[in-house]
Design an enzyme around this catalytic site. Structure first.
Site: not given
Length: 117
Positions: A18, A20
């Site tokens: 991801h 993030e």
């Protein structure tokens, strides 16, 4: 800016890739430390539980996101790990920033994925 990343799950076949998590890894490397308590994480979509856990672990001070994720959001929508008093760190969350622009980016991305399938 310490890091800038995008989701690479499809590209790498890694379910944890991801944006993030990748950005937090890069930021920790650039900063030379795992504690990112003086940093702000800015994302298009509300972090999922995995990413919210990584935000907690890195001690990010603030998360800013545009679009809420009622299906998997863990920064206020479905869960709120950022403000859970049982954890030893809380994170300020700013929501709705550039909501329309972020929602358009997400709609276009998923529409293109559907047309490729």
């Amino acid at each position: 800016m310490l890091a800038r990343r995008h989701n690479e799950r499809e590209l790498t076949g890694d379910p944890t890739a991801h944006a993030e998590l990748l950005a937090l890894r890069d930021a920790a490397g650039a900063a030379g430390r795992w504690r990112l308590d003086d940093c702000v994480l800015v994302v298009t979509l509300e972090p999922c539980p995995m990413c919210a856990g990584a935000v907690w672990a890195s001690r990010i001070a603030t998360v800013v996101y545009g679009a809420a994720d009622p299906k998997a959001g863990a920064a206020g929508s479905l869960y709120n790990l950022a403000a859970d008093p049982r954890l030893n760190h809380t994170t300020e969350v700013v929501t709705g920033v550039e909501h329309e622009a972020g929602a358009a980016i997400l709609r276009d991305f998923f529409a293109s994925r559907r047309s490729e399938a």
